[in-house]
Design a protein around this motif. Sequence first.
Motif, PDB file in Angstrom:
ATOM      1  N   THR A 152       0.840  -1.198   0.000  1.00 10.64           N
ATOM      2  CA  THR A 152       0.000   0.000   0.000  1.00 10.64           C
ATOM      3  C   THR A 152       0.873   1.244   0.000  1.00 10.64           C
ATOM      4  O   THR A 152       1.803   1.355   0.795  1.00 10.64           O
ATOM      5  N   GLU A 153       0.560   2.127  -0.914  1.00 11.99           N
ATOM      6  CA  GLU A 153       1.346   3.350  -1.052  1.00 11.99           C
ATOM      7  C   GLU A 153       0.407   4.547  -1.149  1.00 11.99           C
ATOM      8  O   GLU A 153      -0.652   4.463  -1.786  1.00 11.99           O
ATOM      9  N   THR A 154       0.767   5.643  -0.504  1.00  8.87           N
ATOM     10  CA  THR A 154      -0.032   6.864  -0.589  1.00  8.87           C
ATOM     11  C   THR A 154       0.447   7.696  -1.767  1.00  8.87           C
ATOM     12  O   THR A 154       1.631   8.044  -1.847  1.00  8.87           O
ATOM     13  N   VAL A 155      -0.466   7.979  -2.689  1.00  8.55           N
ATOM     14  CA  VAL A 155      -0.115   8.746  -3.890  1.00  8.55           C
ATOM     15  C   VAL A 155      -1.043   9.941  -4.002  1.00  8.55           C
ATOM     16  O   VAL A 155      -2.135   9.966  -3.425  1.00  8.55           O
ATOM     17  N   GLU A 156      -0.620  10.935  -4.760  1.00  6.60           N
ATOM     18  CA  GLU A 156      -1.452  12.109  -5.015  1.00  6.60           C
ATOM     19  C   GLU A 156      -2.169  11.946  -6.345  1.00  6.60           C
ATOM     20  O   GLU A 156      -1.552  11.547  -7.334  1.00  6.60           O
ATOM     21  N   LYS A 157      -3.451  12.219  -6.336  1.00  6.75           N
ATOM     22  CA  LYS A 157      -4.243  12.145  -7.569  1.00  6.75           C
ATOM     23  C   LYS A 157      -4.986  13.462  -7.757  1.00  6.75           C
ATOM     24  O   LYS A 157      -5.705  13.910  -6.864  1.00  6.75           O
ATOM     25  N   GLU A 158      -4.783  14.055  -8.916  1.00  6.71           N
ATOM     26  CA  GLU A 158      -5.499  15.288  -9.242  1.00  6.71           C
ATOM     27  C   GLU A 158      -6.861  14.911  -9.806  1.00  6.71           C
ATOM     28  O   GLU A 158      -6.958  14.112 -10.747  1.00  6.71           O
ATOM     29  N   THR A 159      -7.895  15.476  -9.221  1.00  4.85           N
ATOM     30  CA  THR A 159      -9.254  15.012  -9.488  1.00  4.85           C
ATOM     31  C   THR A 159     -10.164  16.156  -9.910  1.00  4.85           C
ATOM     32  O   THR A 159     -10.154  17.223  -9.302  1.00  4.85           O
ATOM     33  N   VAL A 160     -10.933  15.911 -10.968  1.00  5.61           N
ATOM     34  CA  VAL A 160     -12.041  16.802 -11.315  1.00  5.61           C
ATOM     35  C   VAL A 160     -13.271  16.279 -10.582  1.00  5.61           C
ATOM     36  O   VAL A 160     -13.716  15.150 -10.817  1.00  5.61           O
ATOM     37  N   TYR A 161     -13.799  17.079  -9.656  1.00  6.20           N
ATOM     38  CA  TYR A 161     -15.040  16.741  -8.966  1.00  6.20           C
ATOM     39  C   TYR A 161     -16.191  17.410  -9.697  1.00  6.20           C
ATOM     40  O   TYR A 161     -16.130  18.599 -10.034  1.00  6.20           O
ATOM     41  N   LEU A 162     -17.242  16.633  -9.892  1.00 10.31           N
ATOM     42  CA  LEU A 162     -18.373  17.095 -10.691  1.00 10.31           C
ATOM     43  C   LEU A 162     -19.654  16.886  -9.906  1.00 10.31           C
ATOM     44  O   LEU A 162     -19.915  15.790  -9.416  1.00 10.31           O
ATOM     45  N   GLU A 163     -20.433  17.947  -9.753  1.00 10.26           N
ATOM     46  CA  GLU A 163     -21.712  17.852  -9.043  1.00 10.26           C
ATOM     47  C   GLU A 163     -22.799  17.469 -10.041  1.00 10.26           C
ATOM     48  O   GLU A 163     -23.114  18.235 -10.954  1.00 10.26           O
ATOM     49  N   ALA A 164     -23.327  16.261  -9.878  1.00  8.84           N
ATOM     50  CA  ALA A 164     -24.358  15.781 -10.808  1.00  8.84           C
ATOM     51  C   ALA A 164     -25.712  16.382 -10.453  1.00  8.84           C
ATOM     52  O   ALA A 164     -26.127  16.343  -9.301  1.00  8.84           O
ATOM     53  N   THR A 165     -26.381  16.930 -11.435  1.00  9.37           N
ATOM     54  CA  THR A 165     -27.731  17.461 -11.263  1.00  9.37           C
ATOM     55  C   THR A 165     -28.724  16.488 -11.909  1.00  9.37           C
ATOM     56  O   THR A 165     -28.329  15.652 -12.728  1.00  9.37           O
ATOM     57  N   PRO A 166     -30.015  16.570 -11.556  1.00  9.92           N
ATOM     58  CA  PRO A 166     -31.002  15.716 -12.228  1.00  9.92           C
ATOM     59  C   PRO A 166     -30.968  15.884 -13.745  1.00  9.92           C
ATOM     60  O   PRO A 166     -31.121  14.913 -14.486  1.00  9.92           O
ATOM     61  N   GLN A 167     -30.731  17.122 -14.191  1.00 13.31           N
ATOM     62  CA  GLN A 167     -30.664  17.374 -15.630  1.00 13.31           C
ATOM     63  C   GLN A 167     -29.516  16.603 -16.263  1.00 13.31           C
ATOM     64  O   GLN A 167     -29.655  16.006 -17.329  1.00 13.31           O
ATOM     65  N   MET A 168     -28.374  16.593 -15.589  1.00  7.83           N
ATOM     66  CA  MET A 168     -27.217  15.877 -16.119  1.00  7.83           C
ATOM     67  C   MET A 168     -27.437  14.371 -16.054  1.00  7.83           C
ATOM     68  O   MET A 168     -27.106  13.643 -16.990  1.00  7.83           O
ATOM     69  N   THR A 169     -28.013  13.898 -14.940  1.00 10.38           N
ATOM     70  CA  THR A 169     -28.229  12.470 -14.766  1.00 10.38           C
ATOM     71  C   THR A 169     -29.118  11.901 -15.875  1.00 10.38           C
ATOM     72  O   THR A 169     -28.936  10.751 -16.305  1.00 10.38           O
ATOM     73  N   MET A 170     -30.067  12.705 -16.357  1.00 14.02           N
ATOM     74  CA  MET A 170     -30.983  12.259 -17.395  1.00 14.02           C
ATOM     75  C   MET A 170     -30.512  12.618 -18.800  1.00 14.02           C
ATOM     76  O   MET A 170     -31.197  12.316 -19.782  1.00 14.02           O
ATOM     77  N   ASN A 171     -29.333  13.264 -18.905  1.00 10.77           N
ATOM     78  CA  ASN A 171     -28.810  13.661 -20.208  1.00 10.77           C
ATOM     79  C   ASN A 171     -28.425  12.416 -21.012  1.00 10.77           C
ATOM     80  O   ASN A 171     -27.646  11.585 -20.554  1.00 10.77           O
ATOM     81  N   GLN A 172     -28.967  12.295 -22.210  1.00 10.42           N
ATOM     82  CA  GLN A 172     -28.746  11.093 -23.003  1.00 10.42           C
ATOM     83  C   GLN A 172     -27.277  10.912 -23.376  1.00 10.42           C
ATOM     84  O   GLN A 172     -26.753   9.798 -23.356  1.00 10.42           O
ATOM     85  N   GLN A 173     -26.603  12.011 -23.718  1.00 14.86           N
ATOM     86  CA  GLN A 173     -25.191  11.917 -24.068  1.00 14.86           C
ATOM     87  C   GLN A 173     -24.375  11.383 -22.886  1.00 14.86           C
ATOM     88  O   GLN A 173     -23.458  10.585 -23.057  1.00 14.86           O
TER      89      GLN A 173
END
Length: 321
Positions: free
Chosen positions: A227-248
């Motif tokens: 087990t090793e501790t590493v740094e990960k750069e992350t894009v956090y995205l807040e999902a909205t109902p509109q996005m959740t239902m987006n077909q794409q």
Amino acid sequence: MTEDQEAELEEQADDVEEAAADEDAEEAEGLQNGAFVEIDYTAYTADGDQLVDTTDPDVAEEEGVDDQGQEFKPRTIVLGEGHIFDGVEEALVGSEVGDSGTVTIPAEEAFGEYDADDVQTVSAEKIDEDDRYPGANVQVDGQQGYISTIIGGRARVDFNHPLAGEDVEYEYEILDEVDDREQQAAGLFEMYLGMEPDLWIETDEVEEEVPVEPDEDDEDAEPEFETETVEKETVYLEATPQMTMNQQWMMGKQQIGQQIIDQIGVDRVIVQETIDGMGMGGMGGMMGGMGGMGDEDIEAALEDADIDADEIVDELEGADE
């Protein structure tokens, strides 16, 4: 010539090519492939009869397409990634912020030449009854097309793109070069999904299993991990109902996420969904919200309400008779 001499000549040739590439890069001016740019554009068929695409809300209103649930505003693209027709991209490369121009894309490079063989006669039974009229967009045997004529039990379906055979004229303006990575990510999501989500970038410390180099003398050693501790750069995205239902998004979230990772240069994308309380207490079950109550609780509730349970049973039995 010996092998050593051939290898030396190849190395010298590589050095010359690398130096030439470096020189070309130094001489290149203006926006280059890989740059994030914000552009405004409007595209019509070359005869000016039909709107193809626009970022201008006034044009969208004039053409009567402003009620389609799409937000019309400048778009962020990455040069060299095929986010717009090649002819427009070629005009943008080497340009500067503030430049504008007009590019005509020939039909074969836009939506293709019109192919008469792509117009076929099919049984109307293959088409949903509600779509059996001229102009309807239909899918037949996995192909998308539109009905040109329908007579009796036969339909003539055109599988060409509706703009096939049309040259397209793009009028564009370069508004800005986008350097902020969160704005870059938001712009790409908006391009893919037609909506701009709430997002941010953070660097997290994450524990993960990594392989341990085996002992060179032990050929039969089993693979080991630590087990090793590493740094990960992350894009956090807040999902909205509109996005959740987006077909794409529903159909291509993996591909879209990978594009963001590759083009923004982060390690991962995490989509978060928040469910807020509505302040209405527990969910009511049957009998006016007493779901989940035991028999004793129900009897106590009936006594508190001054209701005779035996009378209710007698009435129900009488109704059954």
